[in-house]
Motif scaffolding. Structure first.
Motif, PDB file in Angstrom:
ATOM      1  N   LEU A   1       0.856  -1.185   0.000  1.00 20.87           N
ATOM      2  CA  LEU A   1       0.000   0.000   0.000  1.00 20.87           C
ATOM      3  C   LEU A   1       0.887   1.228   0.000  1.00 20.87           C
ATOM      4  CD1 LEU A   1      -2.827  -0.638   2.660  1.00 20.87           C
ATOM      5  CD2 LEU A   1      -2.772  -1.279   0.245  1.00 20.87           C
ATOM      6  N   ASP A   2       0.632   2.146  -0.917  1.00 22.10           N
ATOM      7  CA  ASP A   2       1.318   3.430  -0.955  1.00 22.10           C
ATOM      8  C   ASP A   2       0.285   4.484  -0.560  1.00 22.10           C
ATOM      9  OD1 ASP A   2       3.252   5.347  -1.381  1.00 22.10           O
ATOM     10  OD2 ASP A   2       2.884   5.472  -3.545  1.00 22.10           O
ATOM     11  N   VAL A   3       0.355   4.936   0.674  1.00 25.48           N
ATOM     12  CA  VAL A   3      -0.696   5.777   1.251  1.00 25.48           C
ATOM     13  C   VAL A   3      -0.300   7.254   1.144  1.00 25.48           C
ATOM     14  CG1 VAL A   3      -2.104   6.230   3.287  1.00 25.48           C
ATOM     15  CG2 VAL A   3      -1.282   3.900   2.829  1.00 25.48           C
TER      16      VAL A   3
ATOM     17  N   CYS B   1      -0.399   8.624  -1.890  1.00 27.48           N
ATOM     18  CA  CYS B   1       0.476   8.323  -3.030  1.00 27.48           C
ATOM     19  C   CYS B   1       0.597   9.479  -4.012  1.00 27.48           C
ATOM     20  CB  CYS B   1      -0.015   7.079  -3.756  1.00 27.48           C
ATOM     21  SG  CYS B   1      -1.594   7.288  -4.615  1.00 27.48           S
TER      22      CYS B   1
ATOM     23  N   ILE C   1      -3.220   4.810  -2.526  1.00 24.00           N
ATOM     24  CA  ILE C   1      -4.373   5.400  -1.840  1.00 24.00           C
ATOM     25  C   ILE C   1      -4.150   6.899  -1.703  1.00 24.00           C
ATOM     26  CG2 ILE C   1      -5.744   5.419   0.288  1.00 24.00           C
ATOM     27  CD1 ILE C   1      -5.032   2.491   0.660  1.00 24.00           C
ATOM     28  N   GLU C   2      -5.089   7.696  -2.232  1.00 17.39           N
ATOM     29  CA  GLU C   2      -4.912   9.145  -2.275  1.00 17.39           C
ATOM     30  C   GLU C   2      -6.263   9.852  -2.159  1.00 17.39           C
ATOM     31  OE1 GLU C   2      -3.990  12.806  -2.288  1.00 17.39           O
ATOM     32  OE2 GLU C   2      -2.349  11.360  -2.306  1.00 17.39           O
TER      33      GLU C   2
ATOM     34  N   SER D   1      -5.746   7.745   5.457  1.00 15.73           N
ATOM     35  CA  SER D   1      -4.822   6.870   6.173  1.00 15.73           C
ATOM     36  C   SER D   1      -5.442   6.220   7.400  1.00 15.73           C
ATOM     37  CB  SER D   1      -3.581   7.667   6.593  1.00 15.73           C
ATOM     38  OG  SER D   1      -3.937   8.711   7.490  1.00 15.73           O
TER      39      SER D   1
ATOM     40  N   LEU E   1      -8.472   2.707   5.746  1.00 16.78           N
ATOM     41  CA  LEU E   1      -7.951   2.232   4.474  1.00 16.78           C
ATOM     42  C   LEU E   1      -8.921   1.341   3.702  1.00 16.78           C
ATOM     43  CD1 LEU E   1      -4.321   1.354   5.656  1.00 16.78           C
ATOM     44  CD2 LEU E   1      -5.032   3.362   4.351  1.00 16.78           C
TER      45      LEU E   1
ATOM     46  N   ILE F   1       3.649  -1.017   3.833  1.00 17.83           N
ATOM     47  CA  ILE F   1       2.944   0.259   3.666  1.00 17.83           C
ATOM     48  C   ILE F   1       3.989   1.354   3.561  1.00 17.83           C
ATOM     49  CG2 ILE F   1       1.400   1.961   4.697  1.00 17.83           C
ATOM     50  CD1 ILE F   1       0.030  -0.309   6.178  1.00 17.83           C
TER      51      ILE F   1
ATOM     52  N   CYS G   1       4.653   5.649   2.965  1.00 13.59           N
ATOM     53  CA  CYS G   1       4.170   7.034   2.890  1.00 13.59           C
ATOM     54  C   CYS G   1       5.330   7.870   2.370  1.00 13.59           C
ATOM     55  CB  CYS G   1       3.731   7.556   4.259  1.00 13.59           C
ATOM     56  SG  CYS G   1       2.206   6.836   4.890  1.00 13.59           S
TER      57      CYS G   1
ATOM     58  N   THR H   1      -3.536   6.941  12.354  1.00  6.46           N
ATOM     59  CA  THR H   1      -2.946   6.351  11.152  1.00  6.46           C
ATOM     60  C   THR H   1      -2.135   5.108  11.498  1.00  6.46           C
ATOM     61  OG1 THR H   1      -2.876   8.435   9.927  1.00  6.46           O
ATOM     62  CG2 THR H   1      -1.273   6.754   9.310  1.00  6.46           C
TER      63      THR H   1
ATOM     64  N   PHE I   1      -2.582   1.284  10.242  1.00 10.35           N
ATOM     65  CA  PHE I   1      -1.510   0.561   9.553  1.00 10.35           C
ATOM     66  C   PHE I   1      -1.204  -0.759  10.255  1.00 10.35           C
ATOM     67  CE2 PHE I   1       0.705   4.521   7.532  1.00 10.35           C
ATOM     68  CZ  PHE I   1      -0.434   4.757   6.785  1.00 10.35           C
TER      69      PHE I   1
END
Length: 272
Positions: A47-49, A51, A70-71, A100, A103, A113, A115, A127, A131
């Motif tokens: 997951l690129d939170v 992003c 995720i944006e 965040s 999710l 994950i 950030c 957050t 996570f």
């Protein structure tokens, strides 16, 4: 109040997704190498939170089985989707809207994950709890940030910092505290992770990356800073003169050349 902060933080990035995407540095390969080394295997799900435009998401395309960016910002996410289409819609990457602290991902289902230059826009403890919920045992969270300005020339760097300071001051003058975005202190990222009690190991790793740059890109890196964009949107027309002067100084220094500049990164790593 938390909801207002989230809204303000998302709105800060409205209107300059393309500028951000074209000029900010792509996340370096060191990120995938460091995190995969600590994980000890190829990650199934990343997951690129926060992003953004996907600069830190596409990095994993050949390194993980499934990647989700995720944006919450529609502007930023739209640029990411355009980039995804331009790359022939890779099936192992998707971009979704989300925050965040919520999710929408199953418990114990994620290996890594990340950030990238985004954790300081997130309320840290809610957050981190989220996570920890979605990470598998042994899974990794990593928040990494670039130091601004990139290293190149001390006089230009000093003028860059002055421009951003002026932008911060104009934002404070032209908006109420209720309207302003809120940043959490990057220097406290590691302490927030450790104080959460959710991770059995954490540390900070520093690394560097050289990247070619010309005068236009260096100027636009400064222009892609949220404080400057926010001040301009609020009507700080006097800032445009300062930007133009900065542009001229940068062009004189580069003298028509493309030169390598140094981006320095600080990665805070945590293992569940």
């Amino acid at each position: 109040m938390k909801e207002q902060i989230r809204t303000n933080n998302v709105e800060r990035f409205t209107g300059f997704g393309a500028l951000y995407d074209q000029n900010r540095p792509q996340a370096p390969e060191e990120v995938t190498r460091i995190l995969t080394t600590y994980l000890g295997k190829k990650p199934k799900t990343v997951l690129d939170v926060g992003c953004g435009t996907g600069l830190s998401t596409f990095l994993w395309q050949q390194k993980a089985e499934n990647i989700i960016g995720i944006e919450p910002s529609n502007d930023m996410r739209e640029v990411a989707l355009q980039n995804w289409k331009a790359q022939q819609k890779p099936k192992n990457i998707q971009f979704i809207e989300g925050f965040s602290h919520d999710l929408g991902v199953a418990n114990d289902s994620v290996d890594i994950i990340t950030c990238s230059q985004s954790f300081h826009w997130m309320e840290p403890q809610s957050t981190l709890r989220e996570f920890a919920r979605v990470l598998r045992t042994g899974g990794i969270f990593a928040a990494y940030d670039c130091d601004w300005p990139p290293a190149f020339n001390w006089e230009i760097e000093e003028r860059y910092k002055q421009l951003i300071k002026l932008s911060d001051n104009r934002v404070a003058q032209l908006s109420s505290s209720e309207q302003q975005a809120h940043k959490w202190d990057k220097e406290k990222h590691l302490a927030e992770i450790q104080n959460s009690g959710l991770f059995r190991f954490s540390k900070e790793i520093v690394f560097h990356h050289w990247d070619p740059c010309d005068a236009t890109r260096y100027t636009n890196i400064a222009l892609s800073q949220g404080a400057l964009q926010t001040a301009i949107k609020l009507g700080a027309d006097d800032l445009l003169e300062a930007v133009e002067k900065f542009r001229e100084q940068v062009e004189d220094t580069f003298a028509g050349q493309t030169l390598d500049i140094l981006f320095s990164y600080r990665l805070r790593l945590a293992i569940k």
